[in-house]
Design a protein around this motif. Structure first.
Motif, PDB file in Angstrom:
ATOM      1  N   MET A   1      -3.509  20.187   8.758  1.00  0.00           N
ATOM      2  CA  MET A   1      -2.168  19.632   8.071  1.00  0.00           C
ATOM      3  C   MET A   1      -2.540  18.232   7.715  1.00  0.00           C
ATOM      4  N   LEU A   2      -1.843  17.838   6.763  1.00  0.00           N
ATOM      5  CA  LEU A   2      -2.041  16.363   5.961  1.00  0.00           C
ATOM      6  C   LEU A   2      -1.138  15.501   6.863  1.00  0.00           C
ATOM      7  N   SER A   3      -1.762  14.538   7.051  1.00  0.00           N
ATOM      8  CA  SER A   3      -0.762  13.507   8.197  1.00  0.00           C
ATOM      9  C   SER A   3      -0.791  12.140   7.108  1.00  0.00           C
ATOM     10  N   LEU A   4       0.082  11.342   7.858  1.00  0.00           N
ATOM     11  CA  LEU A   4       0.431   9.945   6.841  1.00  0.00           C
ATOM     12  C   LEU A   4      -1.003   9.055   6.865  1.00  0.00           C
ATOM     13  N   LYS A   5      -1.701   9.130   7.889  1.00  0.00           N
ATOM     14  CA  LYS A   5      -3.129   8.536   7.666  1.00  0.00           C
ATOM     15  C   LYS A   5      -4.176   9.102   6.674  1.00  0.00           C
ATOM     16  N   ASP A   6      -3.882  10.332   6.158  1.00  0.00           N
ATOM     17  CA  ASP A   6      -4.670  10.769   4.967  1.00  0.00           C
ATOM     18  C   ASP A   6      -4.092  10.466   3.534  1.00  0.00           C
ATOM     19  N   LEU A   7      -3.061   9.833   3.523  1.00  0.00           N
ATOM     20  CA  LEU A   7      -2.254   9.442   2.097  1.00  0.00           C
ATOM     21  C   LEU A   7      -3.140   8.329   1.536  1.00  0.00           C
ATOM     22  N   LYS A   8      -3.526   8.353   0.207  1.00  0.00           N
ATOM     23  CA  LYS A   8      -4.116   7.137  -0.411  1.00  0.00           C
ATOM     24  C   LYS A   8      -3.260   6.677  -1.336  1.00  0.00           C
ATOM     25  N   ILE A   9      -2.581   5.523  -1.068  1.00  0.00           N
ATOM     26  CA  ILE A   9      -1.520   5.030  -1.805  1.00  0.00           C
ATOM     27  C   ILE A   9      -1.963   4.063  -2.920  1.00  0.00           C
ATOM     28  N   ASP A  10      -1.477   4.222  -4.158  1.00  0.00           N
ATOM     29  CA  ASP A  10      -2.310   3.283  -5.280  1.00  0.00           C
ATOM     30  C   ASP A  10      -1.895   1.844  -5.208  1.00  0.00           C
ATOM     31  N   THR A  11      -2.396   1.075  -4.449  1.00  0.00           N
ATOM     32  CA  THR A  11      -1.515  -0.153  -4.315  1.00  0.00           C
ATOM     33  C   THR A  11      -1.407  -1.101  -5.611  1.00  0.00           C
ATOM     34  N   ALA A  12      -2.316  -1.096  -6.658  1.00  0.00           N
ATOM     35  CA  ALA A  12      -1.983  -1.782  -7.876  1.00  0.00           C
ATOM     36  C   ALA A  12      -0.513  -1.094  -8.580  1.00  0.00           C
ATOM     37  N   ALA A  13      -0.203   0.168  -8.561  1.00  0.00           N
ATOM     38  CA  ALA A  13       0.732   0.649  -9.039  1.00  0.00           C
ATOM     39  C   ALA A  13       1.995   0.476  -8.275  1.00  0.00           C
ATOM     40  N   THR A  14       1.877   0.287  -7.045  1.00  0.00           N
ATOM     41  CA  THR A  14       2.905  -0.121  -5.992  1.00  0.00           C
ATOM     42  C   THR A  14       3.179  -1.705  -6.060  1.00  0.00           C
ATOM     43  N   LEU A  15       2.266  -2.193  -5.884  1.00  0.00           N
ATOM     44  CA  LEU A  15       2.588  -3.841  -5.359  1.00  0.00           C
ATOM     45  C   LEU A  15       2.245  -4.680  -6.860  1.00  0.00           C
ATOM     46  N   GLY A  16       1.545  -4.344  -7.573  1.00  0.00           N
ATOM     47  CA  GLY A  16       0.880  -5.095  -8.875  1.00  0.00           C
ATOM     48  C   GLY A  16      -0.379  -5.734  -8.427  1.00  0.00           C
ATOM     49  N   ASP A  17      -1.032  -6.453  -9.238  1.00  0.00           N
ATOM     50  CA  ASP A  17      -2.370  -7.076  -9.077  1.00  0.00           C
ATOM     51  C   ASP A  17      -2.218  -8.416  -8.517  1.00  0.00           C
ATOM     52  N   THR A  18      -0.946  -9.199  -9.044  1.00  0.00           N
ATOM     53  CA  THR A  18      -0.946 -10.462  -8.088  1.00  0.00           C
ATOM     54  C   THR A  18       0.254 -10.509  -7.426  1.00  0.00           C
TER      55      THR A  18
END
Length: 108
Positions: A1-18
């Motif tokens: 079963m997939l868990s929250l620890k397995d998620l790979k969140i796209d940090t640049a798309a979520t927060l930006g680069d700066t």
């Protein structure tokens, strides 16, 4: 079963680069679920301009390498930034961890 620890969140798309550094506070090691007096890193609180200035705490292990130096905020970026989700008192929380933080040239 997939868990929250397995998620790979796209940090640049979520927060930006700066990100804008607002605060730096020490973090301490835990032993047996109890905090010790041994410092193990720094928690940097940053605001994301592309997220309407929402803040997130990002931990960098090791000695503190960036200080606000009396400034209200400064532009920063993180090396190998990961965002993760955890639960505190039954509510989901978002935080991050990174290998290093660097100050961005404000003249660029």
């Amino acid at each position: 079963m997939l868990s929250l620890k397995d998620l790979k969140i796209d940090t640049a798309a979520t927060l930006g680069d700066t990100l804008l550094l607002c605060r730096a506070t020490p973090t301490y090691a835990y032993e047996g679920g109890i905090p010790t007096s041994k410092r193990d890193g720094t928690r940097y609180t940053v605001a994301s301009p592309i997220c309407n200035m929402a803040t997130i705490n990002i931990k960098v292990s090791g000695p503190q390498t960036v200080d606000l130096g009396g400034k209200a905020v400064m532009a920063v970026a993180f090396d190998a930034l990961e965002i993760y989700i955890y639960f505190r008192e039954g509510k989901p929380q978002v935080a991050g961890r990174a290998k290093a933080i660097k100050v961005l040239d404000s003249k660029a």
